[in-house]
Every structure is written in C-alpha cells, then in structure tokens.
Design a protein around this motif. Structure first.
Motif, PDB file in Angstrom:
ATOM      1  N   GLY A   8       0.836  -1.193   0.000  1.00 55.03           N
ATOM      2  CA  GLY A   8       0.000   0.000   0.000  1.00 55.03           C
ATOM      3  C   GLY A   8       0.869   1.241   0.000  1.00 55.03           C
ATOM      4  O   GLY A   8       2.008   1.217  -0.456  1.00 55.03           O
ATOM      5  N   GLU A   9       0.321   2.343   0.521  1.00 55.01           N
ATOM      6  CA  GLU A   9       1.070   3.590   0.605  1.00 55.01           C
ATOM      7  C   GLU A   9       2.197   3.433   1.625  1.00 55.01           C
ATOM      8  O   GLU A   9       2.015   2.818   2.660  1.00 55.01           O
ATOM      9  CB  GLU A   9       0.140   4.711   1.069  1.00 55.01           C
ATOM     10  N   HIS A  15      -8.332   2.051   1.703  1.00 52.81           N
ATOM     11  CA  HIS A  15      -8.332   3.274   0.898  1.00 52.81           C
ATOM     12  C   HIS A  15      -9.679   3.977   1.023  1.00 52.81           C
ATOM     13  O   HIS A  15      -9.755   5.192   1.130  1.00 52.81           O
ATOM     14  CB  HIS A  15      -8.022   2.952  -0.567  1.00 52.81           C
ATOM     15  N   GLN A  66      -9.284   7.999   0.317  1.00 54.77           N
ATOM     16  CA  GLN A  66      -8.320   8.211  -0.758  1.00 54.77           C
ATOM     17  C   GLN A  66      -8.795   7.517  -2.025  1.00 54.77           C
ATOM     18  O   GLN A  66      -9.487   6.505  -1.950  1.00 54.77           O
ATOM     19  CB  GLN A  66      -6.951   7.638  -0.372  1.00 54.77           C
ATOM     20  N   ASP A 121      -8.780   5.043  -4.935  1.00 55.10           N
ATOM     21  CA  ASP A 121      -8.263   3.682  -4.970  1.00 55.10           C
ATOM     22  C   ASP A 121      -7.523   3.447  -6.273  1.00 55.10           C
ATOM     23  O   ASP A 121      -8.109   3.489  -7.343  1.00 55.10           O
ATOM     24  CB  ASP A 121      -9.427   2.703  -4.821  1.00 55.10           C
TER      25      ASP A 121
END
Ligand SMILES: [Zn+2]
Ligand SMILES: [Zn+2]
Length: 91
Positions: free
Chosen positions: A54-55, A70, A75, A77
C-alpha cells in the motif's frame, strides 16, 4: 534447553529464522509468524503470503483490505477492482 523467543517455552524441536543477520529461535510456526510476519494495515491479521503493498510502508493481507483501507481513508483507490465473486477466502 533452548527456549522459544516468542512464548518462552522450552523446545528441542525448534527452528531458526534468520533475517537481517539476526537469528530467532521459535518452537512453532505460530510463534514465528506472530513475531516476524507483518500485520495487515487494515484488519491487523498476520500476512502469510506476499501481501499487497500500500502507501508508504503499509501492507495488506489481500486486495479486499487494501481497497477497504483506501475507502476508509477517503483516498482514491489506485488498485484495480477485483471482479465480483473473486473475493479471497482468507487463510
Ligand atoms: Zn513459542
Ligand atoms: Zn487484512
């Protein structure tokens, strides 16, 4: 006798896991997983497979968690939508 470094139980049949030059002794896979496997950033379960990046340093156990996280963060996706009915059944 050697001891499992996770639960402290004495063990004769333990095994060594080596990572970054450090050796860790465990008496079971359960203890090794608990001590060494990364946790899903969404549901918190231990990631036993390759996981989903992920981030930043975030890692997820499956596409569903990555997507849900997400959404929870509001945020956009970036990951592709899994086709309907293709949900992972878990470990
Ligand atoms: Zn143990
Ligand atoms: Zn998860």
């Amino acid at each position: 006798m050697d001891k499992c470094e996770q639960c402290g139980a004495p063990t004769r049949s333990g095994f060594i896991v080596e990572r970054d030059g450090a050796r860790h002794l465990f008496d079971s896979f359960e203890c090794a997983i608990f001590a060494m496997a990364p946790a899903c950033a969404h549901c918190g379960c231990r990631i036993l497979g390759h996981g989903v990046a992920g981030e930043g340093n975030d890692c997820y156990c499956c596409d569903h968690c990555a997507h849900a996280h997400h959404l929870a963060l509001g945020q956009p996706d970036a990951s592709p939508q899994p086709p309907a009915g293709a949900e992972h059944l878990g470990m």
